[in-house]
Design a protein around this motif. Structure first.
Motif, PDB file in Angstrom:
ATOM      1  N   GLN A  36       0.867  -1.174   0.000  1.00  0.00           N
ATOM      2  CA  GLN A  36       0.000   0.000   0.000  1.00  0.00           C
ATOM      3  C   GLN A  36       0.900   1.220   0.000  1.00  0.00           C
ATOM      4  O   GLN A  36       1.646   1.452   0.944  1.00  0.00           O
ATOM      5  CB  GLN A  36      -0.917   0.008   1.224  1.00  0.00           C
ATOM      6  CG  GLN A  36      -1.855   1.196   1.238  1.00  0.00           C
ATOM      7  CD  GLN A  36      -2.886   1.120   2.345  1.00  0.00           C
ATOM      8  OE1 GLN A  36      -3.232   0.037   2.827  1.00  0.00           O
ATOM      9  NE2 GLN A  36      -3.392   2.270   2.758  1.00  0.00           N
ATOM     10  N   ASN A  46      -2.511   6.324  -0.904  1.00  0.00           N
ATOM     11  CA  ASN A  46      -3.665   5.484  -1.219  1.00  0.00           C
ATOM     12  C   ASN A  46      -4.378   5.010   0.037  1.00  0.00           C
ATOM     13  O   ASN A  46      -3.752   4.740   1.060  1.00  0.00           O
ATOM     14  CB  ASN A  46      -3.233   4.275  -2.052  1.00  0.00           C
ATOM     15  CG  ASN A  46      -2.768   4.668  -3.432  1.00  0.00           C
ATOM     16  OD1 ASN A  46      -2.988   5.772  -3.883  1.00  0.00           O
ATOM     17  ND2 ASN A  46      -2.095   3.756  -4.109  1.00  0.00           N
ATOM     18  N   ASP A  47      -5.692   4.847  -0.063  1.00  0.00           N
ATOM     19  CA  ASP A  47      -6.493   4.392   1.070  1.00  0.00           C
ATOM     20  C   ASP A  47      -6.620   2.872   1.125  1.00  0.00           C
ATOM     21  O   ASP A  47      -7.280   2.335   2.008  1.00  0.00           O
ATOM     22  CB  ASP A  47      -7.878   5.041   1.038  1.00  0.00           C
ATOM     23  CG  ASP A  47      -8.730   4.564  -0.134  1.00  0.00           C
ATOM     24  OD1 ASP A  47      -8.182   4.012  -1.106  1.00  0.00           O
ATOM     25  OD2 ASP A  47      -9.964   4.747  -0.075  1.00  0.00           O
ATOM     26  N   CYS A  48      -5.990   2.183   0.163  1.00  0.00           N
ATOM     27  CA  CYS A  48      -6.038   0.718   0.154  1.00  0.00           C
ATOM     28  C   CYS A  48      -4.794   0.184  -0.542  1.00  0.00           C
ATOM     29  O   CYS A  48      -4.027   0.927  -1.149  1.00  0.00           O
ATOM     30  CB  CYS A  48      -7.308   0.215  -0.530  1.00  0.00           C
ATOM     31  SG  CYS A  48      -7.412   0.631  -2.281  1.00  0.00           S
ATOM     32  N   GLU A  56      -2.603  -2.211  -3.307  1.00  0.00           N
ATOM     33  CA  GLU A  56      -2.607  -2.243  -4.770  1.00  0.00           C
ATOM     34  C   GLU A  56      -3.520  -3.324  -5.356  1.00  0.00           C
ATOM     35  O   GLU A  56      -4.125  -3.118  -6.404  1.00  0.00           O
ATOM     36  CB  GLU A  56      -1.178  -2.411  -5.301  1.00  0.00           C
ATOM     37  CG  GLU A  56      -0.303  -1.198  -5.056  1.00  0.00           C
ATOM     38  CD  GLU A  56      -0.761   0.039  -5.814  1.00  0.00           C
ATOM     39  OE1 GLU A  56      -1.061  -0.067  -7.019  1.00  0.00           O
ATOM     40  OE2 GLU A  56      -0.805   1.116  -5.196  1.00  0.00           O
ATOM     41  N   LEU A  72      -7.009  -1.963  -4.930  1.00  0.00           N
ATOM     42  CA  LEU A  72      -7.159  -0.821  -5.829  1.00  0.00           C
ATOM     43  C   LEU A  72      -7.384  -1.264  -7.275  1.00  0.00           C
ATOM     44  O   LEU A  72      -8.225  -0.699  -7.981  1.00  0.00           O
ATOM     45  CB  LEU A  72      -5.931   0.086  -5.735  1.00  0.00           C
ATOM     46  CG  LEU A  72      -5.958   1.374  -6.545  1.00  0.00           C
ATOM     47  CD1 LEU A  72      -7.101   2.283  -6.088  1.00  0.00           C
ATOM     48  CD2 LEU A  72      -4.616   2.088  -6.423  1.00  0.00           C
ATOM     49  N   ASN A 116     -10.798  -0.335  -9.220  1.00  0.00           N
ATOM     50  CA  ASN A 116     -10.786   0.467 -10.453  1.00  0.00           C
ATOM     51  C   ASN A 116     -11.401  -0.279 -11.627  1.00  0.00           C
ATOM     52  O   ASN A 116     -12.118   0.303 -12.443  1.00  0.00           O
ATOM     53  CB  ASN A 116      -9.362   0.899 -10.801  1.00  0.00           C
ATOM     54  CG  ASN A 116      -8.843   1.975  -9.877  1.00  0.00           C
ATOM     55  OD1 ASN A 116      -9.597   2.654  -9.178  1.00  0.00           O
ATOM     56  ND2 ASN A 116      -7.523   2.142  -9.854  1.00  0.00           N
TER      57      ASN A 116
END
Length: 188
Positions: free
Chosen positions: A18, A22-24, A26, A29, A33
């Motif tokens: 992480q 970022n709030d999370c 990879e 994420l 997305n």
């Protein structure tokens, strides 16, 4: 940078970094997305020339969005399933069924740069990870790859850089074996 364990049930098999801010992690994420229609519409509109260059055939932005969401669901489920069963069946390891060396002739096994392809025929979805062992990988990022070579576009070049940063972090912190992850704080 922090390391996050993707599964609470199967410890230290599929991990992810992480990056700040970022709030999370990879891994999360990527699939967030790839299931977000607004994100995908922006991405495909901004990369419309690559999308419609012929490498993936003649496809509209709308078709690309639908295809990505559909494939991402199966791709994530496949990775999770293999990570869970791989602990018990070595012939079904993450290394054998999901992650492949990023560089075709790479024979290194410690901190090997790897990639996982989406599940569709000629998929553009990619997840990148550093290999610790046949059963342990640390996800560093992801991409929608619309061109033949990774270095052709800024967004894929960034993912290659994140892969190298992750490998360097693991090496610097002595995280070279699966057991090494038992000695550090990992977020669940």
């Amino acid at each position: 940078m922090e390391i996050v364990d993707i599964f609470a049930v199967v410890k230290n098999k599929l991990l992810s970094v992480q990056f700040e801010p970022n709030d999370c992690d990879e891994f999360t994420l990527a699939f967030r997305n790839w299931n977000d229609t607004e994100y995908l519409e922006d991405f495909f509109e901004n990369n419309k020339n690559d999308l419609q260059s012929g490498f993936y055939g003649n496809i509209s932005v709308e078709e690309a969005i639908f295809s990505t969401i559909e494939e991402a669901e199966v791709f994530e489920a496949t990775i999770r399933r293999v990570a869970k069963i791989g602990k018990f069946k070595t012939q079904s390891s993450l290394q054998d069924l999901v992650f492949y060396p990023l560089h075709k002739n790479d024979q290194t096994y410690k901190l090997q740069e790897t990639r996982a392809y989406g599940t569709g025929n000629k998929s553009w979805l990619r997840v990148f990870a550093v290999r610790i062992s046949p059963e342990c990988f640390v996800v560093s990022g992801s991409a929608i790859k619309l061109t033949e070579a990774m270095g052709e576009k800024d967004h894929t070049e960034i993912e290659l850089t994140k892969l190298k940063i992750t490998a360097a972090y693991l090496k610097k912190n002595g995280l070279l074996e699966e057991d090494d992850f038992g000695y550090i704080d990992i977020i669940n």
